[in-house]
Design a protein around this motif. Structure first.
Motif, mmCIF file in Angstrom:
data_model
loop_
_atom_site.group_PDB
_atom_site.id
_atom_site.type_symbol
_atom_site.label_atom_id
_atom_site.label_comp_id
_atom_site.label_asym_id
_atom_site.label_seq_id
_atom_site.Cartn_x
_atom_site.Cartn_y
_atom_site.Cartn_z
ATOM 1 N N SER A 36 60.744 60.274 12.482
ATOM 2 C CA SER A 36 59.378 59.962 12.064
ATOM 3 C C SER A 36 59.364 58.681 11.240
ATOM 4 C CB SER A 36 58.778 61.118 11.254
ATOM 5 O OG SER A 36 59.518 61.331 10.086
ATOM 6 N N CYS A 37 58.190 58.055 11.184
ATOM 7 C CA CYS A 37 58.005 56.835 10.408
ATOM 8 C C CYS A 37 58.135 57.158 8.923
ATOM 9 C CB CYS A 37 56.632 56.242 10.694
ATOM 10 S SG CYS A 37 56.233 54.792 9.692
ATOM 11 N N LYS A 50 54.410 59.624 10.919
ATOM 12 C CA LYS A 50 54.087 59.882 12.324
ATOM 13 C C LYS A 50 55.382 60.151 13.084
ATOM 14 C CE LYS A 50 52.392 57.467 16.396
ATOM 15 N NZ LYS A 50 51.875 56.188 16.902
ATOM 16 N N ILE A 62 58.005 59.982 16.009
ATOM 17 C CA ILE A 62 58.361 58.931 16.966
ATOM 18 C C ILE A 62 59.284 59.548 18.007
ATOM 19 C CG2 ILE A 62 59.422 56.679 17.299
ATOM 20 C CD1 ILE A 62 58.871 56.116 14.322
ATOM 21 N N GLU A 63 58.775 59.663 19.226
ATOM 22 C CA GLU A 63 59.571 60.223 20.318
ATOM 23 C C GLU A 63 60.612 59.210 20.771
ATOM 24 O OE1 GLU A 63 59.239 63.366 21.211
ATOM 25 O OE2 GLU A 63 57.561 63.598 19.827
ATOM 26 N N ASP A 100 61.256 57.862 23.539
ATOM 27 C CA ASP A 100 60.850 56.830 24.486
ATOM 28 C C ASP A 100 59.725 55.941 23.936
ATOM 29 O OD1 ASP A 100 58.965 58.851 24.558
ATOM 30 O OD2 ASP A 100 58.648 58.733 26.713
ATOM 31 N N GLN A 101 59.349 56.113 22.671
ATOM 32 C CA GLN A 101 58.295 55.310 22.054
ATOM 33 C C GLN A 101 58.879 54.102 21.321
ATOM 34 O OE1 GLN A 101 56.451 58.512 19.725
ATOM 35 N NE2 GLN A 101 54.562 58.078 20.841
ATOM 36 N N GLU A 102 58.034 53.085 21.154
ATOM 37 C CA GLU A 102 58.432 51.891 20.405
ATOM 38 C C GLU A 102 58.602 52.240 18.931
ATOM 39 O OE1 GLU A 102 56.774 47.396 19.523
ATOM 40 O OE2 GLU A 102 55.790 48.627 21.010
ATOM 41 N N ALA A 103 59.657 51.716 18.322
ATOM 42 C CA ALA A 103 59.918 51.931 16.901
ATOM 43 C C ALA A 103 60.745 50.768 16.382
ATOM 44 C CB ALA A 103 60.654 53.242 16.682
ATOM 45 N N CYS A 106 57.076 53.062 12.546
ATOM 46 C CA CYS A 106 56.263 52.906 13.751
ATOM 47 C C CYS A 106 55.774 51.453 13.816
ATOM 48 C CB CYS A 106 55.094 53.884 13.722
ATOM 49 S SG CYS A 106 53.814 53.517 12.498
ATOM 50 N N LYS A 149 63.110 45.732 16.668
ATOM 51 C CA LYS A 149 62.743 46.733 17.656
ATOM 52 C C LYS A 149 64.010 47.444 18.105
ATOM 53 C CE LYS A 149 59.485 45.810 20.608
ATOM 54 N NZ LYS A 149 58.723 45.340 21.789
ATOM 55 N N LYS A 190 64.975 51.421 23.460
ATOM 56 C CA LYS A 190 64.402 52.703 23.861
ATOM 57 C C LYS A 190 65.452 53.513 24.610
ATOM 58 C CE LYS A 190 59.649 51.200 24.439
ATOM 59 N NZ LYS A 190 58.569 51.034 25.406
#
Length: 61
Positions: free
Chosen positions: A8-9, A14, A16-17, A19-22, A32, A52, A55
């Motif tokens: 999580s952020c 939030k 963060i899965e 496959d999501q951008e982080a 995030c 970044k 992924k």
């Protein structure tokens, strides 16, 4: 050695899965995209650059 991203952020908490951008710094602080933009790409915890993260790809076998 690979960095370990948090789930999580660290600012808004939030989820963060994988496959999501982080974004992540060298101390493994994870954010995030929205919170990263608000920090101008600088980690508020350690002052390091937020980059970044790659992924992860889910492979169906």
């Amino acid at each position: 050695m690979a960095l370990e991203m948090r789930a999580s952020c660290e600012l808004c908490e939030k989820q963060i899965e994988m496959d999501q951008e982080a974004y992540i710094c060298s101390y493994e602080c994870t954010f995030c995209p929205t919170c990263t933009a608000g920090q101008n790409g600088i980690c508020p915890n350690c002052g390091g650059e937020l980059v970044k993260r790659p992924k992860r790809i889910k492979i169906n076998r």
